[in-house]
Scaffold this motif. Structure first.
Motif, PDB file in Angstrom:
ATOM      1  N   THR A 299       0.804  12.675  -6.452  1.00 29.51           N
ATOM      2  CA  THR A 299       0.161  13.653  -7.441  1.00 29.51           C
ATOM      3  C   THR A 299      -1.318  14.201  -6.813  1.00 29.51           C
ATOM      4  N   SER A 300      -1.968  12.792  -6.626  1.00 30.61           N
ATOM      5  CA  SER A 300      -3.668  13.111  -6.276  1.00 30.61           C
ATOM      6  C   SER A 300      -4.038  13.770  -5.013  1.00 30.61           C
ATOM      7  N   ALA A 301      -3.136  13.318  -3.936  1.00 30.70           N
ATOM      8  CA  ALA A 301      -2.800  13.896  -2.854  1.00 30.70           C
ATOM      9  C   ALA A 301      -3.286  15.871  -3.284  1.00 30.70           C
ATOM     10  N   ARG A 302      -1.995  16.011  -3.598  1.00 31.11           N
ATOM     11  CA  ARG A 302      -2.057  17.438  -4.150  1.00 31.11           C
ATOM     12  C   ARG A 302      -2.513  18.420  -5.343  1.00 31.11           C
ATOM     13  N   LEU A 303      -3.320  17.552  -5.646  1.00 27.89           N
ATOM     14  CA  LEU A 303      -4.276  17.697  -7.017  1.00 27.89           C
ATOM     15  C   LEU A 303      -5.293  18.746  -5.651  1.00 27.89           C
ATOM     16  N   VAL A 304      -6.273  17.383  -5.189  1.00 31.27           N
ATOM     17  CA  VAL A 304      -7.188  17.311  -3.973  1.00 31.27           C
ATOM     18  C   VAL A 304      -6.852  18.938  -3.192  1.00 31.27           C
ATOM     19  N   GLU A 305      -5.363  18.760  -3.439  1.00 34.96           N
ATOM     20  CA  GLU A 305      -5.661  20.642  -2.139  1.00 34.96           C
ATOM     21  C   GLU A 305      -5.255  21.423  -3.345  1.00 34.96           C
ATOM     22  N   SER A 306      -4.749  21.314  -4.529  1.00 36.76           N
ATOM     23  CA  SER A 306      -4.666  22.542  -5.582  1.00 36.76           C
ATOM     24  C   SER A 306      -6.343  23.308  -5.679  1.00 36.76           C
ATOM     25  N   GLU A 307      -7.255  21.798  -5.888  1.00 34.88           N
ATOM     26  CA  GLU A 307      -8.730  22.389  -5.968  1.00 34.88           C
ATOM     27  C   GLU A 307      -9.162  22.918  -4.685  1.00 34.88           C
TER      28      GLU A 307
ATOM     29  N   PRO B 134      -5.495  23.518   3.392  1.00 37.99           N
ATOM     30  CA  PRO B 134      -5.165  24.935   2.881  1.00 37.99           C
ATOM     31  C   PRO B 134      -5.773  25.900   3.526  1.00 37.99           C
ATOM     32  N   GLU B 135      -7.085  25.970   4.392  1.00 32.72           N
ATOM     33  CA  GLU B 135      -6.920  27.031   5.034  1.00 32.72           C
ATOM     34  C   GLU B 135      -6.810  26.949   6.897  1.00 32.72           C
ATOM     35  N   THR B 136      -6.549  25.894   7.199  1.00 34.51           N
ATOM     36  CA  THR B 136      -6.880  25.873   8.079  1.00 34.51           C
ATOM     37  C   THR B 136      -5.101  25.212   8.989  1.00 34.51           C
ATOM     38  N   GLY B 137      -4.570  24.845   7.915  1.00 32.90           N
ATOM     39  CA  GLY B 137      -3.416  23.319   7.992  1.00 32.90           C
ATOM     40  C   GLY B 137      -3.640  22.062   8.718  1.00 32.90           C
ATOM     41  N   ARG B 138      -4.980  22.080   8.876  1.00 31.65           N
ATOM     42  CA  ARG B 138      -5.031  20.856  10.214  1.00 31.65           C
ATOM     43  C   ARG B 138      -5.517  19.243   8.883  1.00 31.65           C
ATOM     44  N   LEU B 139      -4.992  17.644   9.486  1.00 36.78           N
ATOM     45  CA  LEU B 139      -5.037  17.478   8.528  1.00 36.78           C
ATOM     46  C   LEU B 139      -6.270  16.814   7.652  1.00 36.78           C
ATOM     47  N   LEU B 140      -6.672  16.790   7.181  1.00 34.46           N
ATOM     48  CA  LEU B 140      -8.511  15.834   6.782  1.00 34.46           C
ATOM     49  C   LEU B 140      -8.282  14.137   6.495  1.00 34.46           C
ATOM     50  N   GLY B 141      -7.211  14.055   5.922  1.00 33.63           N
ATOM     51  CA  GLY B 141      -7.370  12.440   6.367  1.00 33.63           C
ATOM     52  C   GLY B 141      -6.452  11.561   4.804  1.00 33.63           C
ATOM     53  N   SER B 142      -6.537  10.991   4.493  1.00 38.84           N
ATOM     54  CA  SER B 142      -5.246   9.988   3.804  1.00 38.84           C
ATOM     55  C   SER B 142      -6.146   9.592   2.347  1.00 38.84           C
ATOM     56  N   ILE B 143      -5.169   9.568   1.112  1.00 41.83           N
ATOM     57  CA  ILE B 143      -5.582   8.930   0.590  1.00 41.83           C
ATOM     58  C   ILE B 143      -4.237   7.722  -0.081  1.00 41.83           C
ATOM     59  N   ASP B 144      -5.365   7.042  -0.234  1.00 41.50           N
ATOM     60  CA  ASP B 144      -4.328   5.612  -0.642  1.00 41.50           C
ATOM     61  C   ASP B 144      -4.190   4.560  -1.603  1.00 41.50           C
ATOM     62  N   LEU B 145      -3.747   3.341  -2.194  1.00 41.89           N
ATOM     63  CA  LEU B 145      -3.740   2.776  -3.033  1.00 41.89           C
ATOM     64  C   LEU B 145      -3.278   1.620  -2.646  1.00 41.89           C
TER      65      LEU B 145
ATOM     66  N   CYS C 282       0.743  -1.000  -0.136  1.00 40.81           N
ATOM     67  CA  CYS C 282       0.284  -0.130   0.128  1.00 40.81           C
ATOM     68  C   CYS C 282       1.014   1.077  -0.414  1.00 40.81           C
ATOM     69  N   ALA C 283      -0.204   1.883  -0.524  1.00 42.04           N
ATOM     70  CA  ALA C 283       1.041   3.742  -0.602  1.00 42.04           C
ATOM     71  C   ALA C 283       0.090   4.395  -0.789  1.00 42.04           C
ATOM     72  N   ALA C 284       0.485   5.750   0.763  1.00 43.57           N
ATOM     73  CA  ALA C 284      -0.922   6.941   0.860  1.00 43.57           C
ATOM     74  C   ALA C 284       0.072   7.919   1.420  1.00 43.57           C
ATOM     75  N   CYS C 285      -1.261   9.058   1.140  1.00 42.75           N
ATOM     76  CA  CYS C 285      -0.121  10.710   1.233  1.00 42.75           C
ATOM     77  C   CYS C 285      -0.962  10.960   1.903  1.00 42.75           C
ATOM     78  N   PRO C 286      -0.874  11.794   2.868  1.00 42.96           N
ATOM     79  CA  PRO C 286      -1.936  12.946   3.731  1.00 42.96           C
ATOM     80  C   PRO C 286      -2.531  14.134   2.900  1.00 42.96           C
ATOM     81  N   VAL C 287      -3.450  14.533   3.207  1.00 38.88           N
ATOM     82  CA  VAL C 287      -4.405  15.473   2.500  1.00 38.88           C
ATOM     83  C   VAL C 287      -4.451  17.017   3.743  1.00 38.88           C
ATOM     84  N   ARG C 288      -4.263  17.985   3.621  1.00 38.27           N
ATOM     85  CA  ARG C 288      -4.423  18.866   4.245  1.00 38.27           C
ATOM     86  C   ARG C 288      -4.817  20.274   4.227  1.00 38.27           C
TER      87      ARG C 288
END
Length: 496
Positions: free
Chosen positions: A204-212, A176-187, A168-174
């Motif tokens: 890349t997917s996590a960064r895409l969500v953070e960008s949106e 951008p308004e508060t800096g807090r963790l929202l969760g993680s994305i995993d394959l 498995c591979a995972a990345c956290p998602v934060r």
């Protein structure tokens, strides 16, 4: 995977090597290779949380009736279709499943090939289960949330043997308004599907969500600024418009404040002290706040920050502005009592609380003098003796968690009784009160996972009522139930 050793490139060969490493490390033998540092640290955290490498299962946080409402309320819900397209289509959806968790490691979404999903169901890699390290040990989702960094976990790098056939591979998602963790994305998928590119894809997917999320935030900022720019124009000095979290959206001309930085504020507004010591006033607006720095640059001395660790068998510590100090039992008792009574105490009252009628105020004054020499005169004041600092303690964290019904956090904070070696009457009363509150919350919640954690602690392993409750709640075929039954038999025999 940023390996610290020259491991085989073939995922199956690597899995065989990791199995030998896993077995050797847990047996205390010399391993054929050292595990990666991120894995070593995760195993240590997991073992401290009393995760059993054999037969451990993730707890269920949400049943099917609750899951829909939890998903709808989660800020990542809007981006699930985007993630499905970018992850499953790009990563060969027939061999992987996409998983999205909340910040506590609870799986809210799981999508992918039905065959892989069925395999996942057999090991409870399912929606509604909790995959934090403290619940199921080392895994990509839990470890990425624990470290705040992307991670790939392969085969026997999982602490629990049940998951050695997975990668498995995972990345956290934060946020951008508060800096807090929202969760993680995993394959996740079978171990033979491991590939270094999976981690890059998840990142890349996590960064895409953070960008949106950032784009939406910027759009809100534009509207907020358009509606409230006149407030900045009317300021006679430095100031700024703040978003709902205290993030600086825009500043008045010539203001030294930096857009994007966050200021700790109260929801109702009021006075604040900026990092540079300047006094400022925060006024609530319909969509945020207006901050006014007081004329003349009046500065308020910054109070030191004191953190006290007082629960459990470990040496109690006091940390002042990041500098940690081990405490003697007597100093820990004094600081605990001062923390519990923020209004302050006289030497006579402190002596009474510490030693009862035999207490000596002169001895207390000597100890206070020594504490002030160690921690600083700005931290502990006199007349009366009191703590004058931004204070947090593990005792208060546990109590706040219990007040809001967060049993899991209370257990995380409660490493053990309050200063267990202390014979102070007041400390003993506080110790028993906190333990009673925790037991009441645990028995009321009736969560087998939480009860088991407590029963595995030194405090709870001989708690007859807790063990009886846990025995009634555990499934009949659970290995834990056998352990609890044996312990109950022993306790009951000892009573006879």
């Amino acid at each position: 995977m940023n390996d610290s050793y020259d491991a085989p490139a073939d995922p199956v060969e690597r899995a065989h090597l990791l199995e030998r490493v896993h077995a050797a490390v847990l047996a205390g033998d010399r391993a054929p290779h050292q595990p990666r540092p991120v894995v070593v640290e995760s195993w240590r955290r997991s073992l401290r949380a009393r995760i059993d490498p054999d037969g451990w299962e993730p707890p269920v946080s949400f049943d099917s009736d609750q899951l829909g409402d939890v998903r709808d309320a989660h800020p990542l819900a809007a981006w699930i279709p985007l993630l499905r397209r970018t992850l499953l289509e790009a990563a060969d959806g027939s061999t992987h499943i996409m998983i999205v968790t909340d910040a506590d490691g609870n799986i809210l979404w799981r999508q992918g090939d039905p065959r892989v999903c069925r395999d996942a169901d057999r090991v409870r890699l399912a929606e509604g289960t909790r995959w934090a390290e403290s619940a199921i040990g080392t895994n990509a989702m839990g470890t990425t949330l624990a470290t705040g960094a992307p991670v790939q976990i392969h085969s026997a790098e999982h602490l629990v043997r049940t998951y050695h056939s997975w990668t498995c591979a995972a990345c956290p998602v934060r946020d951008p308004e508060t800096g807090r963790l929202l969760g993680s994305i995993d394959l996740s998928g079978p171990l033979h599907t491991m590939h270094p590119a999976l981690l890059a894809l998840v990142v890349t997917s996590a960064r895409l969500v953070e960008s949106e999320l950032r784009s939406r935030m910027n759009a809100r900022d534009d509207v907020f600024l358009e509606r409230n720019a006149h407030h900045l124009a009317r300021l006679r000095g430095a100031g700024a418009l703040l978003g709902p979290s205290g993030r600086i959206v825009a500043t008045a001309p010539g203001s030294p404040l930096v857009p994007g930085r966050r200021i700790a504020i109260d929801a109702a507004g009021g006075d604040v002290v900026l990092d540079g010591g300047e006094a400022a006033e925060v006024e609530p607006l319909p969509e945020g706040y207006l901050l006014r720095v007081r004329q003349g640059g009046a500065r308020v001395p910054r109070r030191p920050r004191l953190s006290l660790t007082l629960l459990g068998d470990a040496t109690p510590t006091a940390t002042v502005d990041g500098s940690a100090h081990d405490l003697s039992l007597r100093h820990a008792e004094i600081l605990a009592l001062l923390a519990l009574r923020p209004g302050g105490l006289t030497a006579e009252r402190l002596a009474l609380l510490l030693h009862g009628e035999q207490g000596n105020p002169t001895t207390v004054r000597v100890e206070i003098h020594r504490i002030r020499a160690i921690l600083g005169h700005d931290v502990v004041k006199t007349r009366p003796y009191r703590i004058d600092a931004e204070l947090d303690t593990d005792v208060d964290l546990a109590r706040r968690a219990l007040r809001r019904g967060d049993v899991r956090t209370a257990l995380d904070c409660h490493a053990g009784p309050l200063l267990p070696r202390s014979e102070s009457p007041a400390i003993r009363d506080e110790r028993e009160e906190l333990l009673a509150a925790l037991r009441t919350a645990l028995l009321g919640a009736g969560d087998p996972e939480h009860l088991w954690r407590f029963a595995e602690s030194e405090t709870g392993r001989d708690d007859l009522e807790m063990l009886e409750k846990l025995h009634d709640l555990l499934p009949r075929d659970s290995p834990r139930r056998t352990t609890v039954r044996a312990r109950l038999r022993r306790l009951l025999e000892d009573e006879v």
